[in-house]
Scaffold this motif. Structure first.
Motif, mmCIF file in Angstrom:
data_model
loop_
_atom_site.group_PDB
_atom_site.id
_atom_site.type_symbol
_atom_site.label_atom_id
_atom_site.label_comp_id
_atom_site.label_asym_id
_atom_site.label_seq_id
_atom_site.Cartn_x
_atom_site.Cartn_y
_atom_site.Cartn_z
ATOM 1 N N TYR A 64 33.820 48.198 45.814
ATOM 2 C CA TYR A 64 34.960 47.284 45.716
ATOM 3 C C TYR A 64 35.525 47.332 44.309
ATOM 4 O O TYR A 64 34.849 47.741 43.359
ATOM 5 C CB TYR A 64 34.584 45.858 46.126
ATOM 6 C CG TYR A 64 33.393 45.278 45.401
ATOM 7 C CD1 TYR A 64 33.548 44.594 44.210
ATOM 8 C CD2 TYR A 64 32.111 45.409 45.937
ATOM 9 C CE1 TYR A 64 32.458 44.060 43.551
ATOM 10 C CE2 TYR A 64 31.008 44.882 45.285
ATOM 11 C CZ TYR A 64 31.190 44.208 44.095
ATOM 12 O OH TYR A 64 30.107 43.682 43.444
ATOM 13 N N ALA A 65 36.805 46.950 44.195
ATOM 14 C CA ALA A 65 37.504 47.057 42.919
ATOM 15 C C ALA A 65 38.563 45.975 42.791
ATOM 16 O O ALA A 65 39.068 45.452 43.788
ATOM 17 C CB ALA A 65 38.160 48.430 42.804
ATOM 18 N N LEU A 66 38.896 45.680 41.546
ATOM 19 C CA LEU A 66 39.987 44.773 41.212
ATOM 20 C C LEU A 66 40.997 45.604 40.434
ATOM 21 O O LEU A 66 40.644 46.257 39.445
ATOM 22 C CB LEU A 66 39.456 43.618 40.361
ATOM 23 C CG LEU A 66 40.423 42.498 40.007
ATOM 24 C CD1 LEU A 66 40.899 41.773 41.266
ATOM 25 C CD2 LEU A 66 39.738 41.514 39.055
ATOM 26 N N VAL A 67 42.242 45.623 40.908
ATOM 27 C CA VAL A 67 43.271 46.483 40.324
ATOM 28 C C VAL A 67 44.454 45.634 39.883
ATOM 29 O O VAL A 67 44.921 44.770 40.629
ATOM 30 C CB VAL A 67 43.737 47.549 41.348
ATOM 31 C CG1 VAL A 67 44.857 48.403 40.770
ATOM 32 C CG2 VAL A 67 42.566 48.411 41.788
ATOM 33 N N ALA A 68 44.934 45.918 38.669
ATOM 34 C CA ALA A 68 46.106 45.217 38.130
ATOM 35 C C ALA A 68 47.243 46.204 37.936
ATOM 36 O O ALA A 68 47.025 47.394 37.710
ATOM 37 C CB ALA A 68 45.758 44.570 36.791
ATOM 38 N N GLY A 69 48.444 45.678 38.002
ATOM 39 C CA GLY A 69 49.624 46.469 37.687
ATOM 40 C C GLY A 69 50.012 46.253 36.236
ATOM 41 O O GLY A 69 49.184 45.855 35.412
ATOM 42 N N PRO A 70 51.286 46.460 35.918
ATOM 43 C CA PRO A 70 51.731 46.334 34.527
ATOM 44 C C PRO A 70 51.936 44.886 34.065
ATOM 45 O O PRO A 70 52.189 44.648 32.891
ATOM 46 C CB PRO A 70 53.044 47.107 34.515
ATOM 47 C CG PRO A 70 53.547 46.975 35.916
ATOM 48 C CD PRO A 70 52.323 46.984 36.787
ATOM 49 N N SER A 71 51.831 43.941 34.977
ATOM 50 C CA SER A 71 51.969 42.526 34.608
ATOM 51 C C SER A 71 51.016 41.711 35.472
ATOM 52 O O SER A 71 50.401 42.228 36.405
ATOM 53 C CB SER A 71 53.410 42.045 34.821
ATOM 54 O OG SER A 71 53.667 41.817 36.188
#
Length: 174
Positions: free
Chosen positions: A126-133
């Motif tokens: 499992y993973a937590l992914v963020a964008g540019p904001s």
């Protein structure tokens, strides 16, 4: 003269949008990242609302290495209202080192957006992914469900990084 100024402003705005690949301030991408272990299909468990996934369920993201070292990104989801699958294919490249989980992704060249794995299970489950904001956040899993403990752990990290976790949309993967 006014027309050229407007064209210049439009081009400048578009180019600045194409460069928003850095993570939000205070957010760091995972180090010691292995692309080979990350490749394959991930199920979207939850996300912050965004226009390109609005109304979709059964969402997956599949990552495949391209011969040139970049990554083919295949995002797919089902629109219940339209009763059809929607699919987007993009290309991702590492921003710096391939050992750091900070990539830029384009679904419409030349525009790129940041894709930063900010938390990752040691077994790549499992993973937590963020964008540019902080308006972009995804909880991903190799399976259609996350255990409560795993979900709680990811939410805690996101909350500590000031993401609006109370606005997460929980994706129907049924």
């Amino acid at each position: 003269m006014k027309l050229w100024r407007n064209i210049y402003l439009l081009i400048s705005s578009l180019l600045s949008l194409s460069c928003s690949v850095s993570p939000p301030q205070g957010v760091q991408a995972v180090e010691n990242f292995s692309l080979d272990r990350y490749l394959g299909t991930w199920y979207e468990i939850a996300r912050l609302d965004n226009r390109f996934e609005r109304g979709l369920e059964h969402i997956t993201a599949t990552y495949v290495r391209n011969p040139d070292g970049s990554v083919k990104v295949i995002n797919q989801g089902f629109s219940a209202t339209q009763q059809q699958w929607r699919r987007s294919i993009g290309k991702a490249k590492f921003i710096d080192s391939p050992n750091r989980a900070a990539l830029k992704v384009s679904f419409f060249w030349p525009f790129y957006g940041g894709y930063h794995v900010i938390a990752l299970d040691p077994e790549y489950r499992y993973a937590l992914v963020a964008g540019p904001s902080r308006n972009y956040l995804w909880l991903l899993s190799r399976t259609t469900k996350l255990e409560n403990e795993e979900t709680t752990s990811l939410l805690k990290i996101a909350r500590e990084l000031n993401f609006p976790v109370d606005k997460l949309i929980w994706v129907n993967q049924g």
